[in-house]
Design an enzyme around this catalytic site. Sequence first.
Site, PDB file in Angstrom:
ATOM      1  N   LYS A  95     -11.670 -55.985  19.992  1.00 27.61           N
ATOM      2  CA  LYS A  95     -11.836 -57.292  20.469  1.00 27.61           C
ATOM      3  C   LYS A  95     -10.349 -57.864  20.559  1.00 27.61           C
ATOM      4  O   LYS A  95      -9.422 -57.459  20.268  1.00 27.61           O
ATOM      5  CB  LYS A  95     -12.565 -58.209  19.349  1.00 27.61           C
ATOM      6  CG  LYS A  95     -13.962 -57.838  19.483  1.00 27.61           C
ATOM      7  CD  LYS A  95     -14.788 -58.991  18.719  1.00 27.61           C
ATOM      8  CE  LYS A  95     -16.287 -58.854  18.711  1.00 27.61           C
ATOM      9  NZ  LYS A  95     -17.154 -59.783  18.085  1.00 27.61           N
ATOM     10  N   ARG A 102     -19.701 -53.095  12.481  1.00 26.57           N
ATOM     11  CA  ARG A 102     -20.321 -52.873  13.556  1.00 26.57           C
ATOM     12  C   ARG A 102     -19.028 -52.427  14.780  1.00 26.57           C
ATOM     13  O   ARG A 102     -18.218 -53.101  14.985  1.00 26.57           O
ATOM     14  CB  ARG A 102     -20.927 -54.048  14.116  1.00 26.57           C
ATOM     15  CG  ARG A 102     -21.461 -53.957  15.739  1.00 26.57           C
ATOM     16  CD  ARG A 102     -22.032 -55.451  15.979  1.00 26.57           C
ATOM     17  NE  ARG A 102     -22.809 -55.113  17.170  1.00 26.57           N
ATOM     18  CZ  ARG A 102     -22.052 -55.096  18.341  1.00 26.57           C
ATOM     19  NH1 ARG A 102     -20.815 -55.617  18.507  1.00 26.57           N
ATOM     20  NH2 ARG A 102     -22.967 -54.947  19.565  1.00 26.57           N
TER      21      ARG A 102
END
Length: 274
Positions: free
Chosen positions: A221, A255
């Site tokens: 991210k 995740r």
Amino acid sequence: MTINCKGQLIDLSQPKVMGILNITPNSFFDGGRYSNENEILAKVEKMLAEGATFIDIGAYSSKPSAEFVSEEEELNRIVPVVQLLVKHFPEILISIDTFRSEVARVCIENGAAMINDISAGNLDDKMLEVIAKYNVPYIMMHMRGTPETMQSMTEYEDVVKEVLFYFSEKISLARSLGINDLIIDPGFGFAKTITQNYEVMQKLELFQNLELPLLIGISRKSMIHKTLEISADEALNGTTFLNTIALTKGAQILRVHDVKEAVECVKLYEKLNC
């Protein structure tokens, strides 16, 4: 601590890895990479072989300012993939990344094992009813607004305190409907600045007070690649580092896009704590 996936009790006392399968054309990291059956099957087979316990399928990009996708289009994208994977991998535990109750319902009826909702029911007031009816594990993430608007909603007096309060209300509502298996996701990158993301990570152990499994999704991210001034393609090392920090602070599900490296994190963390 366990969750019930299609009659199988999954023990989360040992952290598990959830592999990401984006079937959208526009996801921030791997959008458009898996566009036919052979590519999808090869990717999922690889993630399962590398040690993924869950496969999380998303057909609607939730990146900041993501464009709208109709419910019909989301169903058209995701249902055939669920059917394909259940056919080829009968024991697979599929998580569905959706905030729409109808998408959740159809996917569960086609073999999905859990639902991963970025809005925790805020974007579809029928979602919790569907979860309660089918009694599947439910991942509740913290977000404000929608993927289109969330980055304009980052004003907090105390981001960690407010996220914890958000979850306390959501947990109470879910419990009142008889939902048993809840998992919380603090929502890194969702309605939070980079600084706020790191504040949540720094205080992540406080989320253990909710006494629920904690899922962390920081894979590649912007909080990583913007901080390091690199691209998302170069952010695997940073992802691995933060996943390791998250494990030390109580994360029970990672995740990730890169299953092998995350599984190695878990194995080394377990070795240190055996």
